[in-house]
Design a protein around this motif. Structure first.
Motif, PDB file in Angstrom:
ATOM      1  N   MET A   1       0.850  -1.193   0.000  1.00  0.00           N
ATOM      2  CA  MET A   1       0.000   0.000   0.000  1.00  0.00           C
ATOM      3  C   MET A   1       0.887   1.244   0.000  1.00  0.00           C
ATOM      4  N   ARG A   2       0.645   2.130  -0.926  1.00  0.00           N
ATOM      5  CA  ARG A   2       1.409   3.360  -1.007  1.00  0.00           C
ATOM      6  C   ARG A   2       1.057   4.281   0.156  1.00  0.00           C
ATOM      7  N   ALA A   3       2.041   4.965   0.715  1.00  0.00           N
ATOM      8  CA  ALA A   3       1.789   5.836   1.855  1.00  0.00           C
ATOM      9  C   ALA A   3       2.630   7.102   1.725  1.00  0.00           C
ATOM     10  N   ASP A 128       1.223   3.824 -10.797  1.00  0.00           N
ATOM     11  CA  ASP A 128       0.817   2.690 -11.618  1.00  0.00           C
ATOM     12  C   ASP A 128       1.984   1.983 -12.296  1.00  0.00           C
ATOM     13  N   SER A 129       3.074   2.708 -12.560  1.00  0.00           N
ATOM     14  CA  SER A 129       4.190   2.125 -13.315  1.00  0.00           C
ATOM     15  C   SER A 129       5.383   1.734 -12.443  1.00  0.00           C
ATOM     16  N   GLY A 130       5.464   2.308 -11.219  1.00  0.00           N
ATOM     17  CA  GLY A 130       6.633   2.060 -10.386  1.00  0.00           C
ATOM     18  C   GLY A 130       7.798   2.979 -10.696  1.00  0.00           C
ATOM     19  N   ALA A 131       7.595   3.961 -11.577  1.00  0.00           N
ATOM     20  CA  ALA A 131       8.653   4.929 -11.864  1.00  0.00           C
ATOM     21  C   ALA A 131       8.920   5.796 -10.640  1.00  0.00           C
ATOM     22  N   MET A 132      10.142   6.317 -10.550  1.00  0.00           N
ATOM     23  CA  MET A 132      10.510   7.260  -9.505  1.00  0.00           C
ATOM     24  C   MET A 132      10.528   8.660 -10.097  1.00  0.00           C
ATOM     25  N   VAL A 133       9.755   9.568  -9.515  1.00  0.00           N
ATOM     26  CA  VAL A 133       9.613  10.913 -10.071  1.00  0.00           C
ATOM     27  C   VAL A 133       9.979  11.935  -9.001  1.00  0.00           C
ATOM     28  N   LEU A 134      10.950  12.776  -9.315  1.00  0.00           N
ATOM     29  CA  LEU A 134      11.377  13.846  -8.415  1.00  0.00           C
ATOM     30  C   LEU A 134      11.083  15.176  -9.090  1.00  0.00           C
ATOM     31  N   CYS A 135      10.214  15.996  -8.484  1.00  0.00           N
ATOM     32  CA  CYS A 135       9.858  17.309  -9.023  1.00  0.00           C
ATOM     33  C   CYS A 135      10.464  18.393  -8.132  1.00  0.00           C
ATOM     34  N   THR A 136      11.188  19.306  -8.738  1.00  0.00           N
ATOM     35  CA  THR A 136      11.827  20.366  -7.972  1.00  0.00           C
ATOM     36  C   THR A 136      11.208  21.712  -8.322  1.00  0.00           C
ATOM     37  N   TYR A 137      10.946  22.475  -7.285  1.00  0.00           N
ATOM     38  CA  TYR A 137      10.372  23.816  -7.433  1.00  0.00           C
ATOM     39  C   TYR A 137      11.179  24.797  -6.589  1.00  0.00           C
ATOM     40  N   ARG A 138      11.297  26.011  -7.091  1.00  0.00           N
ATOM     41  CA  ARG A 138      11.873  27.095  -6.300  1.00  0.00           C
ATOM     42  C   ARG A 138      10.709  27.975  -5.850  1.00  0.00           C
ATOM     43  N   PRO A 139      10.345  27.942  -4.554  1.00  0.00           N
ATOM     44  CA  PRO A 139       9.145  28.654  -4.094  1.00  0.00           C
ATOM     45  C   PRO A 139       9.118  30.136  -4.458  1.00  0.00           C
ATOM     46  N   ALA A 140      10.279  30.778  -4.511  1.00  0.00           N
ATOM     47  CA  ALA A 140      10.314  32.208  -4.816  1.00  0.00           C
ATOM     48  C   ALA A 140       9.796  32.514  -6.219  1.00  0.00           C
ATOM     49  N   PRO A 165      -0.274  23.316   1.826  1.00  0.00           N
ATOM     50  CA  PRO A 165      -1.432  22.993   2.668  1.00  0.00           C
ATOM     51  C   PRO A 165      -1.154  21.780   3.550  1.00  0.00           C
ATOM     52  N   GLU A 166      -2.040  21.540   4.500  1.00  0.00           N
ATOM     53  CA  GLU A 166      -1.816  20.477   5.476  1.00  0.00           C
ATOM     54  C   GLU A 166      -2.474  19.157   5.083  1.00  0.00           C
ATOM     55  N   PHE A 167      -2.653  18.935   3.806  1.00  0.00           N
ATOM     56  CA  PHE A 167      -3.228  17.667   3.354  1.00  0.00           C
ATOM     57  C   PHE A 167      -2.475  17.192   2.115  1.00  0.00           C
ATOM     58  N   ARG A 168      -2.653  15.919   1.791  1.00  0.00           N
ATOM     59  CA  ARG A 168      -2.091  15.334   0.578  1.00  0.00           C
ATOM     60  C   ARG A 168      -3.171  14.498  -0.102  1.00  0.00           C
ATOM     61  N   VAL A 169      -3.192  14.555  -1.419  1.00  0.00           N
ATOM     62  CA  VAL A 169      -4.065  13.708  -2.235  1.00  0.00           C
ATOM     63  C   VAL A 169      -3.159  12.885  -3.140  1.00  0.00           C
ATOM     64  N   PHE A 170      -3.245  11.552  -3.035  1.00  0.00           N
ATOM     65  CA  PHE A 170      -2.339  10.728  -3.822  1.00  0.00           C
ATOM     66  C   PHE A 170      -3.004   9.414  -4.224  1.00  0.00           C
ATOM     67  N   ARG A 171      -2.464   8.815  -5.260  1.00  0.00           N
ATOM     68  CA  ARG A 171      -3.019   7.615  -5.885  1.00  0.00           C
ATOM     69  C   ARG A 171      -2.680   6.386  -5.044  1.00  0.00           C
ATOM     70  N   THR A 172      -3.720   5.579  -4.751  1.00  0.00           N
ATOM     71  CA  THR A 172      -3.474   4.357  -3.972  1.00  0.00           C
ATOM     72  C   THR A 172      -4.154   3.140  -4.568  1.00  0.00           C
ATOM     73  N   GLY A 173      -4.502   3.204  -5.826  1.00  0.00           N
ATOM     74  CA  GLY A 173      -5.117   2.051  -6.468  1.00  0.00           C
ATOM     75  C   GLY A 173      -5.887   2.494  -7.694  1.00  0.00           C
ATOM     76  N   GLU A 174      -6.322   1.539  -8.465  1.00  0.00           N
ATOM     77  CA  GLU A 174      -7.059   1.842  -9.689  1.00  0.00           C
ATOM     78  C   GLU A 174      -8.320   2.636  -9.356  1.00  0.00           C
ATOM     79  N   GLY A 175      -8.347   3.880  -9.779  1.00  0.00           N
ATOM     80  CA  GLY A 175      -9.508   4.736  -9.534  1.00  0.00           C
ATOM     81  C   GLY A 175      -9.623   5.262  -8.119  1.00  0.00           C
ATOM     82  N   HIS A 176      -8.634   4.982  -7.265  1.00  0.00           N
ATOM     83  CA  HIS A 176      -8.687   5.405  -5.863  1.00  0.00           C
ATOM     84  C   HIS A 176      -7.645   6.492  -5.588  1.00  0.00           C
TER      85      HIS A 176
END
Length: 264
Positions: A1-3, A128-140, A165-176
């Motif tokens: 289970m992804r967490a 879904d694919s198992g790829a590793m994705v790193l996204c970098t942002y500069r807040p300024a 924000p103080e919440f996260r929305v992330f994929r944990t299954g097909e359509g979930h």
């Protein structure tokens, strides 16, 4: 289970992780992310660098060169491009796909909704694919509402977690999609933007809310508005506690014109 979780260093990135990294003003993606790229050679992963500075493209001797993608020159979507690279990686004998995405405001000129959708696409792709994705942002470089939207759909972060924000929305299954944390007036706008993007691409959006700690009236209003965004869609809330279900009813949202189903 992804967490959802925080990472002390980029060495801890695992298969299926979608990581947000916030840069200091003077830092470059290459300086902070070189270990992530180097680990690709160490573990036999295909490295794809999207919009990052050239410093992160340095490689060890006798290792494959990273694939460089300039988002400004893509004819199709970024999702289509990384899917092609994932297919090629399997045929070429790589263990997995490792993506470094350096997002700069001056390069994209994109509307916040398209920025958010690209991150949701990558979140779904990583899960879904198992790829590793790193996204970098500069807040300024970003206005706070846009930064809130893109950070809340990264279940993983390196270093200190973004304050809002103080919440996260992330994929944990097909359509979930799992919702975790606190959705209050400070995060309601970002939550509503995420839901509008989700309902625009699926007839039924299923939100798993077992880890939702708090959901106030502003968050519920954002949910109702997003559910009404397209009349032929439905949002299903699973795992909401009794207090959330009662507040939803007392607030008048449990009505036929609001296509939301809330179940235990």
């Amino acid at each position: 289970m992804r967490a959802a979780r925080g990472l002390a260093t980029l060495d801890e990135v695992e298969s299926g992780d979608h990581v947000c990294q916030l840069l200091e003003t003077a830092e470059t993606a290459g300086e902070r992310s070189r270990a992530f790229v180097a680990d690709g050679a160490l573990f036999g992963d295909k490295v794809v660098i999207v919009g990052a500075d050239g410093g992160s493209a340095r490689r060890l001797p006798d290792t494959p060169a990273p694939v460089l993608i300039d988002p400004a020159r893509l004819e199709g979507s970024l999702l289509a491009a990384v899917r092609r690279e994932a297919e090629n990686a399997g045929r070429e004998g790589f263990r997995a796909l490792r993506i470094l995405r350096h997002v700069t405001a001056d390069r994209t000129g994109a509307h916040p909704d398209s920025m958010l959708q690209s991150e949701l696409d990558l979140e779904e792709f990583a899960a879904d694919s198992g790829a590793m994705v790193l996204c970098t942002y500069r807040p300024a470089d970003w206005d706070p509402p846009t930064l809130d939207q893109v950070t809340c759909v990264h279940p993983h972060h390196v270093g200190s977690r973004p304050a809002a924000p103080e919440f996260r929305v992330f994929r944990t299954g097909e359509g979930h999609w799992t919702v975790r944390g606190v959705i209050d007036s400070a995060g309601a706008a970002a939550f509503g933007a995420v839901l509008r993007n989700l309902v625009a691409h699926a007839l039924v959006v299923r939100l798993m809310c077992h880890e939702l700690e708090f959901f106030d009236a502003a968050g519920m209003s954002a949910l109702a508005d997003a559910a009404r965004y397209l009349p032929d869609r439905q949002v299903i809330i699973e795992g909401a506690n009794e207090t959330v279900r009662l507040c939803w009813q007392l607030s008048g949202f449990a009505a036929p014109e609001v296509p939301v189903v809330i179940s235990p």
